[in-house]
Design a protein around this motif. Sequence first.
Motif, mmCIF file in Angstrom:
data_model
loop_
_atom_site.group_PDB
_atom_site.id
_atom_site.type_symbol
_atom_site.label_atom_id
_atom_site.label_comp_id
_atom_site.label_asym_id
_atom_site.label_seq_id
_atom_site.Cartn_x
_atom_site.Cartn_y
_atom_site.Cartn_z
ATOM 1 N N GLU A 244 65.769 105.774 28.083
ATOM 2 C CA GLU A 244 64.509 106.517 27.954
ATOM 3 C C GLU A 244 63.448 105.891 28.854
ATOM 4 N N ARG A 249 58.435 109.680 26.662
ATOM 5 C CA ARG A 249 58.554 109.877 25.218
ATOM 6 C C ARG A 249 57.195 109.852 24.539
ATOM 7 N N GLY A 319 64.387 110.168 32.198
ATOM 8 C CA GLY A 319 65.391 109.494 31.379
ATOM 9 C C GLY A 319 66.776 109.902 31.857
#
Length: 330
Positions: A244, A249, A319
């Motif tokens: 990630e 995120r 990612g």
Amino acid sequence: MSNLFYLGRQAILALLCIGFFAATVPAFAGDGASGDMATVYSDRGVASCMKCHDTAIVKNGRIYKSAMDFFQTPHAVKGDPRSPFAQHECEACHGPSQNHVQSTPGPNGIKALPAVVFSGPNASPVAERNKVCLGCHQNGLRMDWAGSQHQSADLACVSCHTIHVKKDPILVKATQPEKCFSCHAEQRALTLQYSHHPVREGKVVCSDCHNPHGSPGPKLLKEVRVTDLCYSCHADKRGPMLWEHQPVREDCTNCHNPHGSVNPRLLKEKVPFLCFDCHAATNDMGGVGVSKQSVAAHSGSMYLYGDRSCLNCHSQIHGSNSPSGSTFFR
Ligand code: HEC
Ligand code: HEC
Ligand code: HEC
Ligand code: HEC
Ligand code: HEC
Ligand code: HEC
Ligand code: HEC
Ligand code: HEC
Ligand code: HEC
Ligand code: HEC
């Protein structure tokens, strides 16, 4: 019914005695005879109104549109018990207006006003107008209206909505943005930039991302978290991914401006400068830095220049599931 009428009459007569109306509602002054009709619905409902409003009225330099179009609108459905037309018809919104129906023009040439006026110089206070609409539309999208940015800024429902038309322009993709832009000039400018969500093209509208009536999240967004909002259309960015990229995120707007940008792909800055906001060009410059081990990888012209700069190698910037490690390679 007649009891209610009697009480209303008493109350109003009492007010007249203390000169309340004469002082606060000028339109009343020229029309004492029917003053006690102010809280009474017209005897023939819509038929009373249409005696005069079946055509446009031109008066004192103002044009009052004909109300004939109203019969084409979603609010004129007699068969639907929730509809204004199954209730007090025109007066379900304009309030009890026998007084307006029966009055003769006062000294200023103007009749007593209907109980609620929605537009123009005689518009009723915002709270009064909104109360009418909320009387039937409290729930659904308007759960968070109270305390929302637009409610706090004293917007009326009819700042955005137009009622006397077959199709309200704010509900149509092609015409909605124009209304929002009339107050939000900055967003208009952004959607004119080189890279933009296709709002001008009529494919995405403001209300795809915002609930203008209020929301539990920031900036009237339809989702509490920006990422969840973006995933709703860009599902491929959701993951889960083996590797990630933390800022992705966290919040897509770390790198993108949702409305528009002079840079490709709605990016807030051009690559590599975007990356340098968080990754110092060399370790000594602080920040997350590029480690000593990778200095070799980061020398040569591809590092800073070239069409895609950092993205030449770190192409899976949102990612990746690459077996080659955590550095977002394909
Ligand atoms: C006897 C004619 C007549 C009848 C009946 C009538 N109106 Fe009017 N209405 C007018 C005129 C004339 C105006 C223009 C302004 C003025 O003179 O007061 C007007 C203005 C209005 C306005 C705009 C007010 C403003 O200042 O912006 C509304 C809203 C309105 N009427 C609603 C209604 C409704 C609802 C009914 C039925 C309950 C109704 N009218 C019945 C003559 C009438
Ligand atoms: C659902 C609520 C609602 C109902 C029912 C309604 N109106 Fe209106 N009326 C409005 C709003 C809101 C406006 C402001 C202009 C607009 O949004 O179209 C308005 C504006 C007006 C105006 C002023 C027009 C102008 O150009 O200044 C008149 C006159 C009027 N209405 C008469 C009527 C009559 C007659 C009826 C019944 C046939 C009626 N209205 C039914 C909400 C309503
Ligand atoms: C007496 C109840 C009543 C009042 C008062 C009322 N509405 Fe409605 N409204 C309805 C009904 C019923 C519908 C149709 C809903 C449906 O079909 O699901 C509707 C539909 C709408 C729609 C959707 C129209 C479309 O084209 O789909 C909008 C927008 C709207 N109303 C806004 C307003 C605003 C703004 C006001 C105040 C000026 C208002 N309403 C006053 C009952 C009302
Ligand atoms: C800032 C502009 C704006 C304001 C102010 C506003 N609306 Fe809306 N309204 C919209 C937009 C845009 C849509 C379409 C939303 C969508 O499609 O998701 C909408 C949709 C609606 C609908 C139809 C969809 C549904 O919920 O059934 C109704 C009814 C409605 N609004 C009522 C109201 C009422 C009542 C008020 C005042 C309390 C109000 N609106 C204030 C912009 C606004
Ligand atoms: C009549 C003017 C007006 C219209 C029309 C209008 N807005 Fe607003 N809007 C405001 C005002 C005033 C505020 C509160 C002050 C501010 O933040 O700019 C606001 C706030 C906002 C905010 C929150 C900003 C923040 O910092 O929290 C968003 C998002 C927004 N409007 C979107 C829209 C959308 C989408 C539309 C069209 C569906 C729209 N507005 C139509 C006047 C308007
Ligand atoms: C793709 C989703 C999306 C669309 C479409 C969209 N917005 Fe936004 N808007 C956002 C996000 C996310 C934010 C909060 C982050 C930010 O301010 O950049 C925001 C913030 C705002 C703000 C607050 C700006 C500030 O500086 O705080 C306003 C006002 C606004 N939007 C108006 C609009 C208007 C008007 C439209 C239609 C032309 C629109 N938005 C379309 C996602 C969107
Ligand atoms: C309602 C659906 C929708 C939502 C929600 C949405 N997008 Fe989009 N997005 C689109 C569409 C449609 C395009 C244009 C795709 C195309 O042209 O192929 C697009 C394009 C983009 C692009 C590429 C722009 C370009 O110039 O190539 C980026 C970046 C983007 N969106 C980011 C976001 C972000 C960040 C969010 C959340 C704030 C978001 N999107 C929310 C529908 C959406
Ligand atoms: C660390 C910065 C960064 C963050 C945070 C970020 N992006 Fe991006 N995004 C980029 C870059 C750089 C590009 C251009 C990639 C390219 O041209 O290959 C891009 C391109 C895009 C595109 C268009 C090309 C494509 O890959 O489809 C979309 C859509 C997009 N991003 C959506 C999102 C969404 C949704 C989020 C949040 C979940 C997000 N981005 C978060 C940097 C970021
Ligand atoms: C908003 C800040 C931010 C931006 C902008 C940003 N990054 Fe990151 N990046 C981070 C953070 C935080 C990490 C996680 C660092 C860690 O785990 O030590 C990270 C991790 C990375 C990693 C993996 C590091 C590792 O050790 O696995 C790479 C590669 C990377 N970023 C490249 C980029 C590139 C290329 C760009 C520009 C397109 C970019 N980043 C933009 C904050 C950012
Ligand atoms: C020529 C290919 C290439 C280019 C272009 C490139 N990188 Fe890298 N990068 C690498 C390689 C290979 C690694 C892994 C090095 C290692 O693991 O030893 C790496 C690792 C990283 C890391 C994580 C490891 C660390 O050293 O902390 C970050 C952050 C990073 N790069 C950022 C960037 C940024 C920002 C740019 C653009 C300015 C960029 N890279 C351009 C190949 C490249």
